[in-house]
Design a protein around this motif. Structure first.
Motif, PDB file in Angstrom:
ATOM      1  N   ILE A  85     -12.561  20.331  10.880  1.00 13.60           N
ATOM      2  CA  ILE A  85     -12.573  19.174  11.022  1.00 13.60           C
ATOM      3  C   ILE A  85     -11.195  19.225  10.144  1.00 13.60           C
ATOM      4  O   ILE A  85     -10.923  19.636   9.303  1.00 13.60           O
ATOM      5  N   ALA A  86     -10.455  18.580  10.051  1.00 13.44           N
ATOM      6  CA  ALA A  86      -9.337  17.889   9.565  1.00 13.44           C
ATOM      7  C   ALA A  86      -8.880  16.456   9.519  1.00 13.44           C
ATOM      8  O   ALA A  86      -8.777  15.681  10.096  1.00 13.44           O
ATOM      9  N   LYS A  87      -7.933  16.318   7.688  1.00 11.45           N
ATOM     10  CA  LYS A  87      -7.824  14.517   7.348  1.00 11.45           C
ATOM     11  C   LYS A  87      -5.977  14.456   8.002  1.00 11.45           C
ATOM     12  O   LYS A  87      -5.254  15.674   7.314  1.00 11.45           O
ATOM     13  N   LYS A  88      -5.644  13.942   8.731  1.00 17.99           N
ATOM     14  CA  LYS A  88      -4.286  13.513   9.607  1.00 17.99           C
ATOM     15  C   LYS A  88      -3.573  12.404   8.947  1.00 17.99           C
ATOM     16  O   LYS A  88      -3.082  12.073   9.233  1.00 17.99           O
ATOM     17  N   ASP A  89      -4.759  11.418   8.369  1.00 21.54           N
ATOM     18  CA  ASP A  89      -3.967  10.312   7.263  1.00 21.54           C
ATOM     19  C   ASP A  89      -4.877   9.289   6.943  1.00 21.54           C
ATOM     20  O   ASP A  89      -6.138   9.812   7.014  1.00 21.54           O
ATOM     21  N   PHE A  90      -4.386   9.081   5.628  1.00 17.22           N
ATOM     22  CA  PHE A  90      -4.682   7.969   4.709  1.00 17.22           C
ATOM     23  C   PHE A  90      -4.027   7.684   4.046  1.00 17.22           C
ATOM     24  O   PHE A  90      -2.889   7.495   3.448  1.00 17.22           O
ATOM     25  N   VAL A  91      -4.675   6.496   3.948  1.00 17.14           N
ATOM     26  CA  VAL A  91      -3.776   5.206   3.723  1.00 17.14           C
ATOM     27  C   VAL A  91      -4.775   4.229   2.635  1.00 17.14           C
ATOM     28  O   VAL A  91      -5.413   3.664   2.763  1.00 17.14           O
ATOM     29  N   ILE A  92      -4.297   3.568   1.759  1.00 19.57           N
ATOM     30  CA  ILE A  92      -4.747   3.158   0.662  1.00 19.57           C
ATOM     31  C   ILE A  92      -3.722   0.912   0.923  1.00 19.57           C
ATOM     32  O   ILE A  92      -2.598   1.167   0.951  1.00 19.57           O
ATOM     33  N   GLY A  93      -4.730  -0.100   0.939  1.00 23.76           N
ATOM     34  CA  GLY A  93      -4.522  -0.437   0.772  1.00 23.76           C
ATOM     35  C   GLY A  93      -5.107  -2.151  -0.272  1.00 23.76           C
ATOM     36  O   GLY A  93      -5.838  -1.550  -0.384  1.00 23.76           O
ATOM     37  N   VAL A  94      -4.114  -2.859  -0.529  1.00 20.25           N
ATOM     38  CA  VAL A  94      -4.408  -3.925  -1.500  1.00 20.25           C
ATOM     39  C   VAL A  94      -3.953  -5.458  -1.097  1.00 20.25           C
ATOM     40  O   VAL A  94      -3.555  -5.442  -0.497  1.00 20.25           O
ATOM     41  N   VAL A  95      -5.215  -6.110  -1.430  1.00 21.60           N
ATOM     42  CA  VAL A  95      -5.407  -7.230  -1.044  1.00 21.60           C
ATOM     43  C   VAL A  95      -4.655  -8.008  -2.133  1.00 21.60           C
ATOM     44  O   VAL A  95      -5.296  -8.480  -2.971  1.00 21.60           O
ATOM     45  N   GLY A 117       0.742  -0.883   0.148  1.00 25.15           N
ATOM     46  CA  GLY A 117       0.138  -0.168  -0.291  1.00 25.15           C
ATOM     47  C   GLY A 117       0.881   1.250  -0.016  1.00 25.15           C
ATOM     48  O   GLY A 117       1.625   1.258   0.227  1.00 25.15           O
ATOM     49  N   LEU A 118       0.142   2.021   0.488  1.00 19.51           N
ATOM     50  CA  LEU A 118       0.603   3.937   0.848  1.00 19.51           C
ATOM     51  C   LEU A 118       0.194   4.519   1.267  1.00 19.51           C
ATOM     52  O   LEU A 118      -1.125   4.195   1.694  1.00 19.51           O
ATOM     53  N   ASP A 119       0.981   5.173   1.823  1.00 15.79           N
ATOM     54  CA  ASP A 119       0.219   5.570   3.285  1.00 15.79           C
ATOM     55  C   ASP A 119       0.834   7.625   2.998  1.00 15.79           C
ATOM     56  O   ASP A 119       1.893   7.820   2.957  1.00 15.79           O
ATOM     57  N   PHE A 120      -0.181   8.480   2.698  1.00 15.14           N
ATOM     58  CA  PHE A 120       0.268   9.566   3.402  1.00 15.14           C
ATOM     59  C   PHE A 120       0.117  10.552   4.661  1.00 15.14           C
ATOM     60  O   PHE A 120      -1.110   9.918   5.136  1.00 15.14           O
ATOM     61  N   ASP A 121       0.518  11.308   4.574  1.00 13.44           N
ATOM     62  CA  ASP A 121       0.273  12.200   6.173  1.00 13.44           C
ATOM     63  C   ASP A 121      -0.418  13.404   5.762  1.00 13.44           C
ATOM     64  O   ASP A 121       0.619  14.472   5.397  1.00 13.44           O
ATOM     65  N   PRO A 122      -0.982  13.351   4.943  1.00 10.73           N
ATOM     66  CA  PRO A 122      -1.987  15.239   4.681  1.00 10.73           C
ATOM     67  C   PRO A 122      -1.510  16.442   6.256  1.00 10.73           C
ATOM     68  O   PRO A 122      -2.079  15.955   7.631  1.00 10.73           O
ATOM     69  N   LYS A 123      -1.425  17.359   5.813  1.00 10.31           N
ATOM     70  CA  LYS A 123      -1.111  18.069   6.556  1.00 10.31           C
ATOM     71  C   LYS A 123      -2.140  19.727   6.515  1.00 10.31           C
ATOM     72  O   LYS A 123      -1.909  20.273   7.492  1.00 10.31           O
ATOM     73  N   SER A 124      -2.529  19.942   5.978  1.00 12.23           N
ATOM     74  CA  SER A 124      -3.345  20.449   5.679  1.00 12.23           C
ATOM     75  C   SER A 124      -4.839  20.285   4.202  1.00 12.23           C
ATOM     76  O   SER A 124      -5.713  21.615   4.239  1.00 12.23           O
ATOM     77  N   PHE A 125      -5.521  19.092   4.813  1.00 14.16           N
ATOM     78  CA  PHE A 125      -6.636  19.054   4.343  1.00 14.16           C
ATOM     79  C   PHE A 125      -7.706  19.056   5.302  1.00 14.16           C
ATOM     80  O   PHE A 125      -8.128  18.113   6.171  1.00 14.16           O
ATOM     81  N   VAL A 126      -8.106  20.341   5.734  1.00 11.01           N
ATOM     82  CA  VAL A 126      -9.141  20.892   6.256  1.00 11.01           C
ATOM     83  C   VAL A 126     -10.264  21.642   5.914  1.00 11.01           C
ATOM     84  O   VAL A 126      -9.831  22.334   4.789  1.00 11.01           O
ATOM     85  N   ALA A 127     -11.071  21.373   6.473  1.00  5.87           N
ATOM     86  CA  ALA A 127     -12.320  22.797   6.680  1.00  5.87           C
ATOM     87  C   ALA A 127     -12.493  23.208   7.914  1.00  5.87           C
ATOM     88  O   ALA A 127     -12.992  22.616   9.189  1.00  5.87           O
ATOM     89  N   SER A 128     -12.843  24.446   8.178  1.00  2.36           N
ATOM     90  CA  SER A 128     -13.308  25.370   9.287  1.00  2.36           C
ATOM     91  C   SER A 128     -14.765  26.557   8.718  1.00  2.36           C
ATOM     92  O   SER A 128     -14.518  27.345   7.487  1.00  2.36           O
ATOM     93  N   GLY A 129     -15.546  26.659   9.648  1.00  2.00           N
ATOM     94  CA  GLY A 129     -15.969  27.395   9.594  1.00  2.00           C
ATOM     95  C   GLY A 129     -16.405  28.557  11.245  1.00  2.00           C
ATOM     96  O   GLY A 129     -16.287  27.664  11.913  1.00  2.00           O
ATOM     97  N   ALA A 130     -16.772  29.157  11.059  1.00  2.00           N
ATOM     98  CA  ALA A 130     -16.842  30.380  12.301  1.00  2.00           C
ATOM     99  C   ALA A 130     -18.044  31.191  12.025  1.00  2.00           C
ATOM    100  O   ALA A 130     -17.654  32.477  10.726  1.00  2.00           O
ATOM    101  N   GLY A 131     -18.340  31.437  13.028  1.00  2.00           N
ATOM    102  CA  GLY A 131     -19.873  33.195  12.848  1.00  2.00           C
ATOM    103  C   GLY A 131     -20.663  32.772  11.525  1.00  2.00           C
ATOM    104  O   GLY A 131     -21.076  34.118  11.513  1.00  2.00           O
ATOM    105  N   GLY A 132     -20.594  31.595  11.844  1.00  2.00           N
ATOM    106  CA  GLY A 132     -21.965  31.738  10.174  1.00  2.00           C
ATOM    107  C   GLY A 132     -21.584  31.641   8.993  1.00  2.00           C
ATOM    108  O   GLY A 132     -22.067  30.857   7.983  1.00  2.00           O
ATOM    109  N   SER A 133     -20.405  31.068   9.152  1.00  2.00           N
ATOM    110  CA  SER A 133     -19.957  30.704   7.666  1.00  2.00           C
ATOM    111  C   SER A 133     -19.672  28.821   7.473  1.00  2.00           C
ATOM    112  O   SER A 133     -19.403  28.757   8.963  1.00  2.00           O
ATOM    113  N   ALA A 134     -19.261  28.887   5.949  1.00  2.00           N
ATOM    114  CA  ALA A 134     -19.283  27.283   6.322  1.00  2.00           C
ATOM    115  C   ALA A 134     -17.988  27.029   4.732  1.00  2.00           C
ATOM    116  O   ALA A 134     -17.340  28.215   4.237  1.00  2.00           O
ATOM    117  N   ASP A 135     -17.445  25.659   5.116  1.00  2.00           N
ATOM    118  CA  ASP A 135     -15.756  25.026   4.535  1.00  2.00           C
ATOM    119  C   ASP A 135     -16.665  24.586   4.031  1.00  2.00           C
ATOM    120  O   ASP A 135     -17.025  23.055   4.489  1.00  2.00           O
TER     121      ASP A 135
END
Length: 264
Positions: free
Chosen positions: A223-233, A70-88
């Protein structure tokens, strides 16, 4: 990507945005091709590993690190955030090919492909369940080679999963989330009636990812993504020799002839 130009909107409008965009593919704004990886044990190669996004500057996932199957990714900036009525809404896509080694009659086939990902989220403040975060993924696989022989592309049924956390039921700071999806390549080929000896040896894979954060006037969502792993059987097997198939056919004919002589 924060939707900074939008005014605060109602919970019903936020729900509509979520329903329309949670898994909708978007046009690619940018992409990065990380190249090929492999062969890695027991004989798998990942080709043209490419990430793209229609909402944010890449990289979102970052370069992968290959490991056994497989392949192991280590995301650093895959995030979404909202404050005060905003959406992302942050959208990412991962495309790559995967192939199993074919060496003579020895084959490494692709039995299944999985994605496991996770990270953390925060939902705090004053508001309702409309303050929420969502993470989702769709995994799609197209088989292009079976037992070392190219075939017309066979699109398998995609699988998807999602998680949702809101201010009423799941409020908190830096809380964990995770999800997983799996496409059983061997089982789907069998269900479709596609003949094979060992299995699929080449496939094209597309993974669509989204993170969504919706806030209200006095709340914050992140919300942040910090781990992303692709595996093959992997499925290891051997194709029978052409001569063996012929001898087996002759043996069956001989058995039939003896049976007919006994009956006469």
């Amino acid at each position: 990507m924060m939707l900074r130009t939008r005014k605060a909107f109602s919970a019903s409008a936020a729900a509509l945005v979520l329903a329309l965009l949670a898994f909708a593919p978007v046009a690619r704004a940018a992409s990065i091709n990380y190249g090929n990886f492999g062969p890695i044990a027991p004989g798998l190669t990942f080709t043209a590993v490419t990430e793209s996004s229609g909402t944010d500057v890449v990289p979102l996932y970052g370069p992968p690190v290959p490991f056994v199957t497989g392949l192991d990714f280590d995301p650093k900036s895959f995030v979404a955030s909202g404050a005060g009525g905003s959406a992302d809404i942050t959208d990412g896509q991962m495309n790559f090919g995967v192939s199993g080694q074919v060496s003579g009659n020895n084959i490494v086939a692709i039995g299944g492909i999985s994605l496991n990902e996770g990270g953390d989220y925060t939902v705090v403040g004053t508001g309702t369940a409309a303050t929420q975060v969502v993470g989702g993924a769709i995994l799609a696989v197209k088989v292009t080679e079976i037992d070392g022989v190219a075939v017309a592309p066979i699109s398998l049924s995609p699988t998807n999963a999602s998680v949702t956390y809101n201010l009423v039921a799941n409020a908190g700071v830096v809380k964990p989330w995770s999800l997983g999806v799996f496409v059983d390549v061997e089982a789907q080929l069998t269900t479709l009636g596609v003949p094979f000896v060992v299995g699929a040896t080449k496939a094209e894979v597309v993974i669509n990812n989204q993170l969504v954060a919706i806030s209200e006037a006095a709340s914050v969502s992140f919300i942040a993504k910090k781990d992303f792993v692709i595996g093959v059987v992997p499925e290891l097997g051997t194709l029978p020799e052409p001569g063996t198939l012929g001898m087996a056919g002759l043996a069956l004919c001989g058995i039939g002839a003896v049976s007919r002589r006994k009956r006469s």
